[in-house]
Design a protein around this motif. Sequence first.
Motif, PDB file in Angstrom:
ATOM      1  N   UNK A   1      39.442  48.748 -54.021  1.00 54.57           N
ATOM      2  CA  UNK A   1      38.695  48.407 -52.909  1.00 54.57           C
ATOM      3  C   UNK A   1      37.789  49.569 -52.238  1.00 54.57           C
ATOM      4  N   UNK A   2      37.877  50.707 -52.606  1.00 55.39           N
ATOM      5  CA  UNK A   2      37.105  51.909 -52.326  1.00 55.39           C
ATOM      6  C   UNK A   2      35.653  51.607 -52.406  1.00 55.39           C
ATOM      7  N   UNK A   3      34.816  51.845 -51.630  1.00 55.50           N
ATOM      8  CA  UNK A   3      33.550  51.885 -51.618  1.00 55.50           C
ATOM      9  C   UNK A   3      32.885  53.314 -51.434  1.00 55.50           C
TER      10      UNK A   3
ATOM     11  N   UNK B   1      31.234  49.052 -54.367  1.00 51.25           N
ATOM     12  CA  UNK B   1      32.771  49.277 -54.868  1.00 51.25           C
ATOM     13  C   UNK B   1      32.577  49.779 -56.129  1.00 51.25           C
ATOM     14  N   UNK B   2      33.345  51.293 -55.947  1.00 50.12           N
ATOM     15  CA  UNK B   2      33.292  52.114 -56.929  1.00 50.12           C
ATOM     16  C   UNK B   2      33.879  51.631 -58.262  1.00 50.12           C
TER      17      UNK B   2
ATOM     18  N   UNK C   1      32.029  58.342 -48.475  1.00 49.49           N
ATOM     19  CA  UNK C   1      32.241  57.183 -48.409  1.00 49.49           C
ATOM     20  C   UNK C   1      31.753  56.524 -47.192  1.00 49.49           C
ATOM     21  N   UNK C   2      31.519  55.264 -47.007  1.00 49.56           N
ATOM     22  CA  UNK C   2      30.703  54.800 -45.887  1.00 49.56           C
ATOM     23  C   UNK C   2      29.872  53.687 -46.320  1.00 49.56           C
ATOM     24  N   UNK C   3      29.131  52.789 -45.043  1.00 48.90           N
ATOM     25  CA  UNK C   3      28.399  51.601 -45.508  1.00 48.90           C
ATOM     26  C   UNK C   3      26.795  52.051 -45.315  1.00 48.90           C
ATOM     27  N   UNK C   4      26.392  52.845 -44.664  1.00 45.75           N
ATOM     28  CA  UNK C   4      25.049  53.389 -44.282  1.00 45.75           C
ATOM     29  C   UNK C   4      24.591  54.835 -44.804  1.00 45.75           C
TER      30      UNK C   4
END
Length: 413
Positions: free
Chosen positions: A291-293, A262-263, A404-407
């Motif tokens: 909420x940005x990651x 979470x930035x 941005x992204x999860x992986x």
Amino acid sequence: MNPYEQKRRWKFLLLAFAIVIGGVSLWYSNYLVKGISAAERTRAEVWALSNKKIVEITDINDDYITFIYSIRDSLSVPAIVTDNRDSIIYWKGLDSTKTNYRLEAENVVESPVYTRKTYDPVYFKTQLNEMKAQHPPIIITKDDGEKWFVYYKDSPLLTQLRVFPYIQLTVIGIFLLIAYLVFSSSRRSEQNLVWVGMAKETAHQLGTPISSLMAWTELMKSKFNAEDDPLILEMENDIKRLEMVADRFSKIGSKAVLQSHNVYEVVSEYVKYFSVRASDKIKFMVTGDKEIEALMNVPLFDWVIENLLKNAANAIEGEGRIEVHISDHLAKNQVYIDVIDTGKGIPRMKFETIFQPGYTTRKRGWGLGLSLSKRIIDNYHRGQIFVKDSEVGKGTTIRIILKSGMTYEPATS
């Protein structure tokens, strides 16, 4: 003098020197071209006069006729003589397969009949147009008042000489460009080795005093029963920060694993730590989407934020504001982190220079913070960092772009 100012001056001097060399080369080549061109025109004029003389000869001895013909045949460039209606009277140096009369066989099956064919008129017209485009005609007036127009082409040598300096300068330019790229790549490799070696040695040197400080704080807490003492807590925070700094240096030159974080939380945590240690006249704010990651390595990214906040704080004289604004661009799968200050600003011509190693405006500065930040963002996070906007006397906005992204796969330097 700032080394980058000196470097820029040397670049301008070398560029000016190269332009002078190129200009002199072109001027001298043009000088030679004009000389050869004048000589060829003189020969063409002599050739035209010799043709006129041959036509006018009625009763001259054989030696004189031989002399005139030898003058006529001495011309080495293609030429055409026409009248005022562009009817061709004579030519020289053209393609004989298209200019000579020839015999062609007809009705070969039964008995061949040979027919005399004239020269190719399209070829003559093309050649005449080319000659007209190159030079004005040489006008010969006969005794009866009729005018001949002599057209000629440049010799192959003259044509090559016109083009040669441009080819030469192009080849030299390509060679210099390749040499510059090779030497730049070699220099960057050397700089990378210096960066990695210095960073790992720094991490190693920090290890011993950090361990000692941790032991001293534990001893102070147990001896003075100061578990909740705010001074001890702040000392522990600083020791943790030193541990993180050592960890950052140890990661230089190694694989940096990027994970989704979470930035807003990462930035807010460091801003909170930094604001306590900055001037009370500077107001710190973290705004934007909470909420940005983004994909990041937190210890290394904190280092970037630290450098940007320090530079922003140093740029503010007296009261001011530093804001970190977080937003994203869903279509591009990017996260934007803008560090905005109300400092003294950066001239537009220095937008790129501030990220170069050694550049600083402070007397005691090393000029490594922004250079290191760019290296961390570009090489480790595969992102971008640049001056988005700045105005002298009003402030600066530096933008960081992350994915941005999860992986994400590990990045290497």
